[in-house]
Design a protein around this motif. Structure first.
Motif, short mmCIF file in Angstrom:
data_model
loop_
_atom_site.label_atom_id
_atom_site.label_comp_id
_atom_site.label_asym_id
_atom_site.label_seq_id
_atom_site.Cartn_x
_atom_site.Cartn_y
_atom_site.Cartn_z
N LEU A 1 0.52 -1.26 -0.37
CA LEU A 1 -0.13 0.16 -0.30
C LEU A 1 1.10 1.47 -0.32
O LEU A 1 0.15 2.12 -0.55
CB LEU A 1 -0.89 0.09 0.77
N ARG B 1 3.45 2.28 -2.43
CA ARG B 1 4.65 2.33 -2.76
C ARG B 1 3.88 3.66 -3.58
O ARG B 1 5.01 4.32 -3.92
CB ARG B 1 4.40 1.70 -3.86
N LYS B 2 3.48 3.88 -3.16
CA LYS B 2 2.34 5.27 -4.33
C LYS B 2 3.12 6.42 -3.64
O LYS B 2 3.38 7.52 -4.07
CB LYS B 2 1.26 5.86 -4.97
N GLU B 3 2.14 6.31 -2.41
CA GLU B 3 2.27 7.43 -1.17
C GLU B 3 3.86 7.66 -0.83
O GLU B 3 4.18 8.77 -1.10
CB GLU B 3 1.84 7.16 0.79
N ILE C 1 -4.98 5.35 3.22
CA ILE C 1 -4.88 5.35 1.73
C ILE C 1 -6.24 6.64 1.86
O ILE C 1 -7.00 6.78 2.03
CB ILE C 1 -6.06 4.36 1.71
N LYS C 2 -5.28 6.68 0.28
CA LYS C 2 -6.30 8.11 0.11
C LYS C 2 -7.34 7.40 -0.54
O LYS C 2 -7.94 6.61 -1.41
CB LYS C 2 -5.19 9.11 -0.91
N GLY D 1 -9.21 8.98 -3.01
CA GLY D 1 -9.49 9.34 -4.58
C GLY D 1 -8.61 8.05 -5.31
O GLY D 1 -7.57 6.84 -4.49
N ARG D 2 -8.84 7.55 -6.88
CA ARG D 2 -8.41 7.31 -7.44
C ARG D 2 -7.17 7.70 -7.98
O ARG D 2 -6.72 8.37 -8.80
CB ARG D 2 -9.34 6.18 -8.56
N GLU D 3 -6.08 6.23 -7.82
CA GLU D 3 -4.58 7.16 -8.44
C GLU D 3 -4.81 6.89 -10.39
O GLU D 3 -5.21 6.26 -11.05
CB GLU D 3 -3.58 5.81 -7.96
N GLN D 4 -3.98 8.28 -10.64
CA GLN D 4 -3.78 7.03 -12.20
C GLN D 4 -2.31 6.76 -12.62
O GLN D 4 -1.72 7.67 -12.21
CB GLN D 4 -4.61 8.92 -13.00
#
Lengths: 242, 130
Positions: free
Chosen positions: A88, A90-92, A236-237, A239-242
């Motif tokens: 979870l 990785r993107k943050e 976790i945010k 919104g959806r990541e793009q």
């Protein structure tokens, strides 16, 4: 079509289970002879108060007789927490945007109540894992109670932050201490996680040799680990990541 | 006040059916959710329900008639004859923690999948098809 096949499969499984458990009478004594134990349950029930002086025989099994298994269990929990963080987080790390809590701001009643309850919940959790060898409960249960206390704070206060460094260090040191206790048994008494010879008297707070010590370490480890899992899941945010 | 033991002897078949029946029904319901539901969160919930059924089955097998908890509290030091089997309870304690770890990891995978595919419906996730 697929649905009916699955229903038939489930029915077969249920029928098989029902037939199996028909042969096992509910409430029958399967522990064997207690005075001359030849089965594992009778042996544990006899050894737990006599040689280990541990009131809670489930704790005696989990921490002493099957202590190595519990070390593996703690490792599984640690791996799950690590895996969850790595999946979870990785993107943050990449975008440094402000992490917003999913929950809405709570009312002042909830905030005051949470503030009063939080130390009491922590106290209850610590009580449960310190008395794990005397009363129902233990390290895992106490740790779970501590995590619920932190969960209460995390969902009540939008900007409540657990100190990540303290959590990670507590968790690591508790896990290391568990292994060190095991090594102590290996070097002093000849086998890994071997209990000490001086075990105290039954129903004393300090009894059972190394059992309360190990359960306190497990309690700290599980409490911090579950808190970390909840913290990550709540961060976790939406919104959806793009 | 009626003693629980008398009730147990009187309605033994019914209690057996209730306990084992509940456990087996939980396993079946969970399996139904895992096999037939399309939403990933529902599948994870199904796994948890199977877990609960198995735990109930374990503890039920360890129960003995008129048994108490296997804890030698003050006043119960000599009551080992009445204590239920502690081994299934210890194993269930392990299993609950492992079940929690599995659920947490599965949910994190669901979150990743949802963020990647914008849906949690397994029919609409094309890359799962083969």
């Amino acid at each position: 079509m697929k649905k009916y096949i699955i229903f038939i499969l489930i029915a077969i499984l249920g029928w098989t289970l029902a037939q199996t458990f028909k042969a096992i009478p509910f409430g029958a004594d399967r522990r064997g002879d207690l005075s001359n134990p030849n089965k594992v349950a009778a042996y544990y029930l006899r050894q737990s108060p006599e040689t280990l002086q541990t009131a809670n025989s489930i704790t005696a099994i989990v921490v002493n007789f099957r202590g190595f298994d519990t070390l593996g269990e703690v490792t599984v929990l640690f791996l799950a927490a690590t895996g969850l963080a790595s999946i979870l987080y990785r993107k943050e790390e990449e975008d440094k945007t402000e992490v917003e809590r999913v929950s809405l701001p709570s009312s002042s009643l909830v905030r005051t109540g949470a503030k009063i309850l939080f130390p009491l919940i922590l106290l209850l959790g610590i009580y449960v894992f310190v008395h794990g060898h005397l009363t129902p409960g233990g390290g895992f249960q106490g740790g779970a109670i501590i995590a619920t206390g932190f969960l209460l704070m995390l969902i009540t206060y939008k900007h409540f932050e657990t100190n990540h460094n303290v959590m990670v260090w507590l968790e690591s040191l508790a896990g290391l201490a568990f292994v060190l206790v095991g090594l102590y048994g290996l070097f002093m008494y000849g086998s890994f996680l071997q209990n000490t010879k001086s075990v105290g008297t039954l129903n004393d707070l300090i009894s059972g040799g190394l059992i309360p010590l190990i359960y306190i370490f497990i309690g700290i480890k599980v409490g911090t680990e579950l808190t970390n899992i909840l913290d990550i899941l709540l961060k976790i945010k939406p919104g959806r990541e793009q | 006040m009626t003693d629980f033991n008398e009730l147990f002897i009187k309605y033994k078949d019914l209690i057996t059916l209730a306990v084992y029946g509940t456990a087996i029904m939980l396993i079946i319901i969970g399996l139904y959710a895992v096999l037939l539901k399309k939403h990933l969160v529902k599948i994870v919930i199904g796994l948890s329900i199977i877990d609960a059924g198995i735990h109930l089955l374990f503890v039920a097998v360890g129960y003995i008639q008129n048994g108490t908890a296997p804890i030698f509290s003050p006043g119960y030091e000599q009551a080992a004859n009445r204590m239920v089997d502690p081994v299934p309870q210890a194993l269930v304690l392990t299993a609950i923690v492992i079940g929690f770890a599995v659920t947490a990891l599965a949910l994190s995978l669901v979150i990743r999948l949802y963020k990647h595919h914008h849906t949690a419906n397994i029919d609409q996730i094309k890359s799962l098809k083969w």
